[in-house]
Design a protein around this motif. Structure first.
Motif, mmCIF file in Angstrom:
data_model
loop_
_atom_site.group_PDB
_atom_site.id
_atom_site.type_symbol
_atom_site.label_atom_id
_atom_site.label_comp_id
_atom_site.label_asym_id
_atom_site.label_seq_id
_atom_site.Cartn_x
_atom_site.Cartn_y
_atom_site.Cartn_z
ATOM 1 N N PRO A 1 0.830 -1.213 0.000
ATOM 2 C CA PRO A 1 0.000 0.000 0.000
ATOM 3 C C PRO A 1 0.862 1.260 0.000
ATOM 4 C CG PRO A 1 -0.780 -1.566 1.628
ATOM 5 C CD PRO A 1 0.532 -2.092 1.114
ATOM 6 N N PRO A 2 0.478 2.293 -0.727
ATOM 7 C CA PRO A 2 -0.763 2.494 -1.485
ATOM 8 C C PRO A 2 -0.653 2.116 -2.965
ATOM 9 C CG PRO A 2 0.386 4.578 -1.353
ATOM 10 C CD PRO A 2 1.258 3.552 -0.636
ATOM 11 N N GLN A 3 0.287 1.232 -3.318
ATOM 12 C CA GLN A 3 0.477 0.860 -4.717
ATOM 13 C C GLN A 3 -0.751 0.147 -5.278
ATOM 14 O OE1 GLN A 3 3.992 -1.531 -5.244
ATOM 15 N NE2 GLN A 3 5.373 0.069 -4.491
ATOM 16 N N VAL A 4 -0.925 0.310 -6.591
ATOM 17 C CA VAL A 4 -1.939 -0.431 -7.346
ATOM 18 C C VAL A 4 -1.269 -0.951 -8.616
ATOM 19 C CG1 VAL A 4 -3.952 0.803 -6.445
ATOM 20 C CG2 VAL A 4 -2.765 1.694 -8.468
ATOM 21 N N GLY A 5 -1.850 -1.977 -9.208
ATOM 22 C CA GLY A 5 -1.271 -2.555 -10.411
ATOM 23 C C GLY A 5 -2.324 -2.965 -11.403
ATOM 24 N N TRP A 6 -1.852 -3.349 -12.555
ATOM 25 C CA TRP A 6 -2.713 -3.829 -13.639
ATOM 26 C C TRP A 6 -1.844 -4.614 -14.601
ATOM 27 C CZ3 TRP A 6 -2.723 -2.045 -18.927
ATOM 28 C CH2 TRP A 6 -3.791 -2.568 -19.690
ATOM 29 N N GLN A 7 -2.398 -5.666 -15.169
ATOM 30 C CA GLN A 7 -1.688 -6.395 -16.213
ATOM 31 C C GLN A 7 -2.652 -6.833 -17.289
ATOM 32 O OE1 GLN A 7 0.393 -9.854 -14.840
ATOM 33 N NE2 GLN A 7 -1.450 -11.021 -14.458
ATOM 34 N N THR A 8 -2.106 -6.969 -18.472
ATOM 35 C CA THR A 8 -2.880 -7.444 -19.607
ATOM 36 C C THR A 8 -1.959 -8.237 -20.520
ATOM 37 O OG1 THR A 8 -4.458 -6.792 -21.329
ATOM 38 C CG2 THR A 8 -2.511 -5.389 -21.058
ATOM 39 N N PHE A 9 -2.556 -9.088 -21.319
ATOM 40 C CA PHE A 9 -1.826 -9.925 -22.265
ATOM 41 C C PHE A 9 -2.307 -9.552 -23.661
ATOM 42 C CE2 PHE A 9 -2.059 -12.006 -18.225
ATOM 43 C CZ PHE A 9 -0.806 -12.560 -18.052
ATOM 44 N N PHE A 10 -1.390 -9.548 -24.630
ATOM 45 C CA PHE A 10 -1.757 -9.110 -25.976
ATOM 46 C C PHE A 10 -0.775 -9.670 -26.998
ATOM 47 C CE2 PHE A 10 1.286 -6.107 -24.376
ATOM 48 C CZ PHE A 10 2.086 -5.793 -25.473
ATOM 49 N N THR A 11 -1.174 -9.567 -28.264
ATOM 50 C CA THR A 11 -0.327 -9.914 -29.390
ATOM 51 C C THR A 11 -0.138 -8.659 -30.233
ATOM 52 O OG1 THR A 11 -1.037 -12.229 -29.470
ATOM 53 C CG2 THR A 11 -0.171 -11.299 -31.513
ATOM 54 N N GLU A 12 1.112 -8.386 -30.610
ATOM 55 C CA GLU A 12 1.404 -7.290 -31.536
ATOM 56 C C GLU A 12 2.560 -7.706 -32.421
ATOM 57 O OE1 GLU A 12 1.249 -3.227 -30.186
ATOM 58 O OE2 GLU A 12 2.983 -2.691 -31.431
ATOM 59 N N ALA A 13 2.432 -7.400 -33.693
ATOM 60 C CA ALA A 13 3.479 -7.698 -34.677
ATOM 61 C C ALA A 13 3.877 -9.180 -34.651
ATOM 62 C CB ALA A 13 4.697 -6.794 -34.440
ATOM 63 N N GLY A 14 2.902 -10.051 -34.409
ATOM 64 C CA GLY A 14 3.174 -11.483 -34.396
ATOM 65 C C GLY A 14 3.943 -11.957 -33.178
ATOM 66 N N ARG A 15 3.924 -11.176 -32.100
ATOM 67 C CA ARG A 15 4.625 -11.522 -30.859
ATOM 68 C C ARG A 15 3.657 -11.390 -29.691
ATOM 69 N NH1 ARG A 15 9.966 -7.830 -31.181
ATOM 70 N NH2 ARG A 15 10.494 -8.974 -29.294
ATOM 71 N N ALA A 16 3.791 -12.276 -28.690
ATOM 72 C CA ALA A 16 2.902 -12.298 -27.526
ATOM 73 C C ALA A 16 3.600 -11.683 -26.313
ATOM 74 C CB ALA A 16 2.494 -13.740 -27.204
ATOM 75 N N LEU B 1 1.631 1.385 -10.147
ATOM 76 C CA LEU B 1 1.571 2.815 -9.839
ATOM 77 C C LEU B 1 1.789 2.985 -8.344
ATOM 78 C CD1 LEU B 1 -1.625 3.788 -11.886
ATOM 79 C CD2 LEU B 1 0.770 3.780 -12.646
ATOM 80 N N GLY B 2 2.530 4.005 -7.969
ATOM 81 C CA GLY B 2 2.906 4.193 -6.575
ATOM 82 C C GLY B 2 1.779 4.542 -5.639
ATOM 83 N N ASP B 3 0.706 5.137 -6.160
ATOM 84 C CA ASP B 3 -0.404 5.560 -5.295
ATOM 85 C C ASP B 3 -1.707 5.462 -6.072
ATOM 86 O OD1 ASP B 3 -2.215 6.769 -3.583
ATOM 87 O OD2 ASP B 3 -1.059 8.613 -3.348
ATOM 88 N N GLY B 4 -2.589 4.581 -5.613
ATOM 89 C CA GLY B 4 -3.883 4.414 -6.263
ATOM 90 C C GLY B 4 -4.702 5.685 -6.278
ATOM 91 N N GLY B 5 -4.507 6.553 -5.297
ATOM 92 C CA GLY B 5 -5.223 7.822 -5.256
ATOM 93 C C GLY B 5 -4.796 8.781 -6.354
ATOM 94 N N GLU B 6 -3.652 8.516 -6.946
ATOM 95 C CA GLU B 6 -3.131 9.350 -8.034
ATOM 96 C C GLU B 6 -3.125 8.588 -9.364
ATOM 97 O OE1 GLU B 6 -2.386 12.577 -7.815
ATOM 98 O OE2 GLU B 6 -3.010 12.505 -5.718
ATOM 99 N N ALA B 7 -3.940 7.537 -9.454
ATOM 100 C CA ALA B 7 -3.933 6.689 -10.650
ATOM 101 C C ALA B 7 -4.261 7.467 -11.918
ATOM 102 C CB ALA B 7 -4.898 5.518 -10.486
ATOM 103 N N HIS B 8 -5.118 8.472 -11.828
ATOM 104 C CA HIS B 8 -5.469 9.236 -13.029
ATOM 105 C C HIS B 8 -4.243 9.952 -13.610
ATOM 106 C CE1 HIS B 8 -5.850 11.989 -9.669
ATOM 107 N NE2 HIS B 8 -5.795 13.015 -10.508
#
Length: 156
Positions: free
Chosen positions: A108-123, A130-137
């Protein structure tokens, strides 16, 4: 500052640091010829030399006004599979995507996010802390500016 390596490049704005390298593997596996994949680490703080692919050893250093990004490539067998079906690196991030539950380890107060994707034929997996969820914007906008400067070459 321009970073380039292993078919990845990124233009880093002032205040950002980055490294593009190969994922870390057990030395024995590397000696046996294990395939390693590119990993890019981007941060608003000095990156430690010893860090894991998804930022272990680095995220402990994330202060409230900092951000950390890991871009980790997976093998060709993952390209366009269900998990990697999203096409293209997200370059605009919604602050509502971030959560403490997305972190590998709660700091705390860190927040995170992850996603998986393909671009240019690579995965890839994109993992952002982010260091502070209150400042995520604000922090997610800073990360989006960096992601806008990422280029992935095809067919590696």
């Amino acid at each position: 500052m321009q970073l380039t390596g292993h078919g990845l490049s990124v233009e880093l704005p002032g205040g950002w640091e980055g490294r593009i390298s190969r994922e870390r593997r057990d030395a024995e596996l590397a000696e046996l010829g294990a395939v390693t994949r590119p990993v890019a680490h981007l941060a608003t703080f000095a990156l430690p030399g010893d860090r894991g692919d998804f930022g272990s050893g680095a995220v402990d250093l994330v202060r409230e006004d900092d951000a950390f990004v890991a871009l980790v490539e997976y093998g060709p067998e993952a390209v366009n599979t269900a998990l990697f079906s999203h096409q293209g690196l997200p370059r605009r991030l919604d602050p509502r995507w971030f959560s403490p539950q997305a972190l590998q380890r709660s700091l705390p107060p860190q927040v995170g996010w992850q996603t998986f994707f393909t671009e240019a034929g690579r995965a890839f997996c994109l993992y952002v802390v982010l260091g502070d969820g209150g400042e995520a914007h604000l922090l997610s906008r800073r990360v989006g500016q960096v992601l806008a400067g990422v280029h992935i070459e095809g067919g590696r």
